[in-house]
Every structure is written in C-alpha cells, then in structure tokens.
Design a protein around this motif. Structure first.
Motif, PDB file in Angstrom:
ATOM      1  N   SER A   1      62.351   4.955  -4.610  1.00  0.00           N
ATOM      2  CA  SER A   1      62.303   5.750  -3.776  1.00  0.00           C
ATOM      3  C   SER A   1      62.250   7.316  -4.565  1.00  0.00           C
ATOM      4  CB  SER A   1      63.776   5.791  -3.018  1.00  0.00           C
ATOM      5  OG  SER A   1      64.799   6.058  -3.898  1.00  0.00           O
ATOM      6  N   LYS A   2      61.830   8.396  -3.823  1.00  0.00           N
ATOM      7  CA  LYS A   2      61.907   9.705  -4.557  1.00  0.00           C
ATOM      8  C   LYS A   2      62.705  10.739  -3.707  1.00  0.00           C
ATOM      9  CE  LYS A   2      56.885   8.883  -5.759  1.00  0.00           C
ATOM     10  NZ  LYS A   2      55.477   9.489  -5.584  1.00  0.00           N
ATOM     11  N   LYS A   3      63.240  11.561  -4.564  1.00  0.00           N
ATOM     12  CA  LYS A   3      64.255  12.505  -3.926  1.00  0.00           C
ATOM     13  C   LYS A   3      63.525  13.561  -3.103  1.00  0.00           C
ATOM     14  CE  LYS A   3      68.267  15.222  -5.408  1.00  0.00           C
ATOM     15  NZ  LYS A   3      69.202  15.717  -6.521  1.00  0.00           N
ATOM     16  N   ALA A   4      64.006  13.790  -1.893  1.00  0.00           N
ATOM     17  CA  ALA A   4      63.401  14.808  -0.947  1.00  0.00           C
ATOM     18  C   ALA A   4      64.436  15.928  -0.728  1.00  0.00           C
ATOM     19  CB  ALA A   4      62.773  14.172   0.333  1.00  0.00           C
ATOM     20  N   ILE A   5      64.069  17.087  -0.805  1.00  0.00           N
ATOM     21  CA  ILE A   5      65.027  18.176  -0.496  1.00  0.00           C
ATOM     22  C   ILE A   5      64.280  19.243   0.553  1.00  0.00           C
ATOM     23  CG2 ILE A   5      66.593  20.177  -1.310  1.00  0.00           C
ATOM     24  CD1 ILE A   5      66.413  18.628  -3.931  1.00  0.00           C
ATOM     25  N   LEU A   6      64.967  19.758   1.693  1.00  0.00           N
ATOM     26  CA  LEU A   6      64.442  20.704   2.429  1.00  0.00           C
ATOM     27  C   LEU A   6      65.704  21.475   2.745  1.00  0.00           C
ATOM     28  CD1 LEU A   6      65.118  20.241   5.521  1.00  0.00           C
ATOM     29  CD2 LEU A   6      63.028  18.441   5.512  1.00  0.00           C
ATOM     30  N   HIS A   7      65.243  22.803   3.459  1.00  0.00           N
ATOM     31  CA  HIS A   7      66.450  23.458   3.935  1.00  0.00           C
ATOM     32  C   HIS A   7      65.626  23.942   5.518  1.00  0.00           C
ATOM     33  CE1 HIS A   7      67.525  24.095  -0.287  1.00  0.00           C
ATOM     34  NE2 HIS A   7      66.214  24.191  -0.586  1.00  0.00           N
ATOM     35  N   TYR A   8      66.676  23.798   6.297  1.00  0.00           N
ATOM     36  CA  TYR A   8      66.049  24.350   7.560  1.00  0.00           C
ATOM     37  C   TYR A   8      67.038  25.315   8.360  1.00  0.00           C
ATOM     38  CZ  TYR A   8      69.415  21.628   9.912  1.00  0.00           C
ATOM     39  OH  TYR A   8      71.060  20.917  10.322  1.00  0.00           O
ATOM     40  N   LYS A   9      66.794  26.041   9.257  1.00  0.00           N
ATOM     41  CA  LYS A   9      67.439  26.891  10.080  1.00  0.00           C
ATOM     42  C   LYS A   9      67.144  26.995  11.550  1.00  0.00           C
ATOM     43  CE  LYS A   9      65.509  31.174   8.527  1.00  0.00           C
ATOM     44  NZ  LYS A   9      65.864  32.494   8.145  1.00  0.00           N
ATOM     45  N   THR A  10      68.054  26.916  12.480  1.00  0.00           N
ATOM     46  CA  THR A  10      67.633  26.934  13.971  1.00  0.00           C
ATOM     47  C   THR A  10      67.296  28.455  14.289  1.00  0.00           C
ATOM     48  OG1 THR A  10      68.946  25.149  14.667  1.00  0.00           O
ATOM     49  CG2 THR A  10      68.256  26.385  16.554  1.00  0.00           C
ATOM     50  N   ILE A  11      65.921  28.630  14.563  1.00  0.00           N
ATOM     51  CA  ILE A  11      65.712  30.133  14.749  1.00  0.00           C
ATOM     52  C   ILE A  11      65.448  30.512  16.152  1.00  0.00           C
ATOM     53  CG2 ILE A  11      64.863  30.437  12.392  1.00  0.00           C
ATOM     54  CD1 ILE A  11      62.090  30.175  13.379  1.00  0.00           C
ATOM     55  N   LYS A  12      65.398  29.618  17.126  1.00  0.00           N
ATOM     56  CA  LYS A  12      65.335  29.852  18.452  1.00  0.00           C
ATOM     57  C   LYS A  12      65.810  28.734  19.405  1.00  0.00           C
ATOM     58  CE  LYS A  12      62.700  32.600  21.538  1.00  0.00           C
ATOM     59  NZ  LYS A  12      61.198  33.263  21.684  1.00  0.00           N
ATOM     60  N   THR A  13      66.356  29.072  20.586  1.00  0.00           N
ATOM     61  CA  THR A  13      66.797  28.149  21.500  1.00  0.00           C
ATOM     62  C   THR A  13      65.856  28.110  22.515  1.00  0.00           C
ATOM     63  OG1 THR A  13      69.134  27.853  20.635  1.00  0.00           O
ATOM     64  CG2 THR A  13      68.753  27.143  22.912  1.00  0.00           C
ATOM     65  N   LEU A  14      65.193  27.035  22.768  1.00  0.00           N
ATOM     66  CA  LEU A  14      64.390  27.127  24.154  1.00  0.00           C
ATOM     67  C   LEU A  14      65.125  26.417  25.237  1.00  0.00           C
ATOM     68  CD1 LEU A  14      60.941  26.434  22.468  1.00  0.00           C
ATOM     69  CD2 LEU A  14      61.804  28.729  22.991  1.00  0.00           C
ATOM     70  N   ASP A  15      64.468  26.362  26.739  1.00  0.00           N
ATOM     71  CA  ASP A  15      64.943  25.714  27.651  1.00  0.00           C
ATOM     72  C   ASP A  15      65.321  24.144  27.290  1.00  0.00           C
ATOM     73  OD1 ASP A  15      64.821  27.908  29.102  1.00  0.00           O
ATOM     74  OD2 ASP A  15      62.858  27.291  30.168  1.00  0.00           O
ATOM     75  N   ASN A  16      64.630  23.296  26.777  1.00  0.00           N
ATOM     76  CA  ASN A  16      64.679  22.138  26.585  1.00  0.00           C
ATOM     77  C   ASN A  16      64.582  21.732  24.919  1.00  0.00           C
ATOM     78  OD1 ASN A  16      65.073  20.989  28.949  1.00  0.00           O
ATOM     79  ND2 ASN A  16      62.938  21.712  29.420  1.00  0.00           N
ATOM     80  N   TYR A  17      64.270  22.545  24.021  1.00  0.00           N
ATOM     81  CA  TYR A  17      63.751  22.323  22.743  1.00  0.00           C
ATOM     82  C   TYR A  17      64.724  23.454  21.755  1.00  0.00           C
ATOM     83  CZ  TYR A  17      60.623  19.221  24.540  1.00  0.00           C
ATOM     84  OH  TYR A  17      59.667  18.240  25.528  1.00  0.00           O
ATOM     85  N   TYR A  18      64.797  23.155  20.579  1.00  0.00           N
ATOM     86  CA  TYR A  18      64.924  24.067  19.376  1.00  0.00           C
ATOM     87  C   TYR A  18      64.041  24.008  18.430  1.00  0.00           C
ATOM     88  CZ  TYR A  18      69.630  22.804  21.615  1.00  0.00           C
ATOM     89  OH  TYR A  18      70.652  22.808  22.493  1.00  0.00           O
ATOM     90  N   LEU A  19      63.867  25.356  18.035  1.00  0.00           N
ATOM     91  CA  LEU A  19      62.668  25.774  17.166  1.00  0.00           C
ATOM     92  C   LEU A  19      63.592  25.781  15.611  1.00  0.00           C
ATOM     93  CD1 LEU A  19      59.928  26.778  16.247  1.00  0.00           C
ATOM     94  CD2 LEU A  19      60.759  29.003  16.768  1.00  0.00           C
TER      95      LEU A  19
END
Length: 231
Positions: A138-156
């Motif tokens: 296996s290989k180490k994987a790192i990411l950073h996320y943040k929620t920047i918009k809330t839509l009617d049925n989805y999140y960006l």
C-alpha cells in the motif's frame, strides 16, 4: 471566466506559451493512448499545435501527468524537451498546487478535514482500496478537503492533494461515505448521463519552469446544470 484559446476538435486550450500548453480535459478523453485504441488527448493537442504553427513534421509533446478518463479539468503538457524534466521535477517535489472540485451527495461528517489512508491498487479491476492502517504494497495517501457550497441535493467539496495516488480522491472520499457523483466504481448509486464523474481539476498554481513566472490557471466547469449551480 478563463479565456478559452481554442475549441478545435472540442479542445479547450486554457494557456499556452513557447514551452507549455494547458488544456481543459473533457470527460471520456484519455490523456495517453491505452489498450482501447481510442485517440488520446495528447494526439489531439499535437494536431492543434501542428495546425496552429503549420508544422509539417513530427510535433514534440511531453505528457507530464494524467487525469482519470471520466474526470474533467486541467492537464499540463510540455511543448519542449527543455521544459519536460523541469515540470516533472515540480510534480515530484510537490511544487505544483492542484485544486479539485468534487460533487458528493452524502455530506461528510466534518465540514473540513485531512484524510490519511493507505491505498492499495488492484490492477485486475483498476481500483484502489483505502485502508486506515498500512498494509503490504500500500501507499500513503493524504488529501485535504473543505465543503465550499451546499446545493439542493449535493455538496461541493474543494480538495487539495498532498500525494498523487491512483484514484486517490475517488477512493478516499468513498471511504468516508461520500462517493463522487456518478462514480459507480467507488460506490455512487447511479452513473452520470455522459459517463463522467463529477470530479474536476479546477486550478493549478506553479512557477513556470523556464520563465519563472507565477502561473495561476483555472479551468471552466463542465456544461451541466449542477455544475452551473456551483458558481
């Protein structure tokens, strides 16, 4: 809105100079040739350069990185042998900042977070599995996320990568219960009509390997009502 320099063969050239060319990849395009035999994006870009500059001979083009076939967004190519190793070095040393936008239906538990997993690729089904602890191969994987918009049925979500692993964003978001819209392989319940997944390489920032200029390039979003709602 970033200026599109070309629409020949539906090719969106976002930036070009003597040494590099950056295009906005469509869903379904493959960056390099594979066993499908479909015309790769690299050949389309070569054709664009040959036509634009009236080059009768072989066009040089170096592939610096790739995007998954169903993914859209920015792809950098090198137009010169001088720039290619320098661009490769920027990627290896993580001096190119890449920001992705992802649409998910299931809201992540945290508004923003850093995800750390160990990914193992299965070449038989071309899929990576995310593990909480390191396992063999296996290989180490790192990411950073943040929620920047809330839509009617989805999140960006806005996603920034620290590592560049196989299907990393897809596998890691799926592992926290937020698979990307349209991504059947990683647990979304239905496909997008155009077989895309709603993952877009939105922005890249880096120092030009030759001119040393600061480049900050943004790709227009795909033409789709849901993506339109993100702006």
């Amino acid at each position: 809105m970033p200026k599109i320099l070309s629409n020949k063969d539906n090719l969106q050239v976002i930036y070009e100079d003597n040494h590099i060319i950056v295009v906005n990849k469509r869903a379904g395009d493959i960056v390099q040739g594979d066993k499908t035999g479909d015309k790769p994006l690299s050949d389309i870009v070569k054709g664009f350069i040959a036509d634009k500059y009236n080059k009768p001979g072989k066009v040089y083009l170096g592939t610096v990185h790739r995007l998954d076939r169903p993914t859209t967004g920015l792809v950098i190519f090198s137009k010169t042998s001088k720039a290619l190793p320098r661009l490769n070095k920027l990627f290896v040393s993580k001096e190119i900042s890449k920001t992705y936008w992802a649409l998910v239906k299931n809201k992540p538990e945290k508004e923003a977070d850093t995800l750390i997993h160990w990914l193992k690729k299965n070449p038989k089904n071309n899929k990576s599995t995310a593990y909480i602890k390191e396992i063999p191969e296996s290989k180490k994987a790192i990411l950073h996320y943040k929620t920047i918009k809330t839509l009617d049925n989805y999140y960006l979500l806005e996603v920034n990568l620290e590592t560049g692993r196989h299907h990393q964003i897809r596998a890691q978001l799926s592992s926290i219960g937020s698979p990307i819209k349209g991504d059947l392989k990683y647990g979304f319940d239905r496909s997008n009509k155009d077989a895309s997944i709603s993952l877009h390489a939105r922005n890249i920032k880096f120092i030009h390997p030759v001119s040393q200029d600061n480049l900050n390039i943004t790709a227009p979003l795909p033409k789709d009502p849901i993506w339109d709602a993100c702006l």
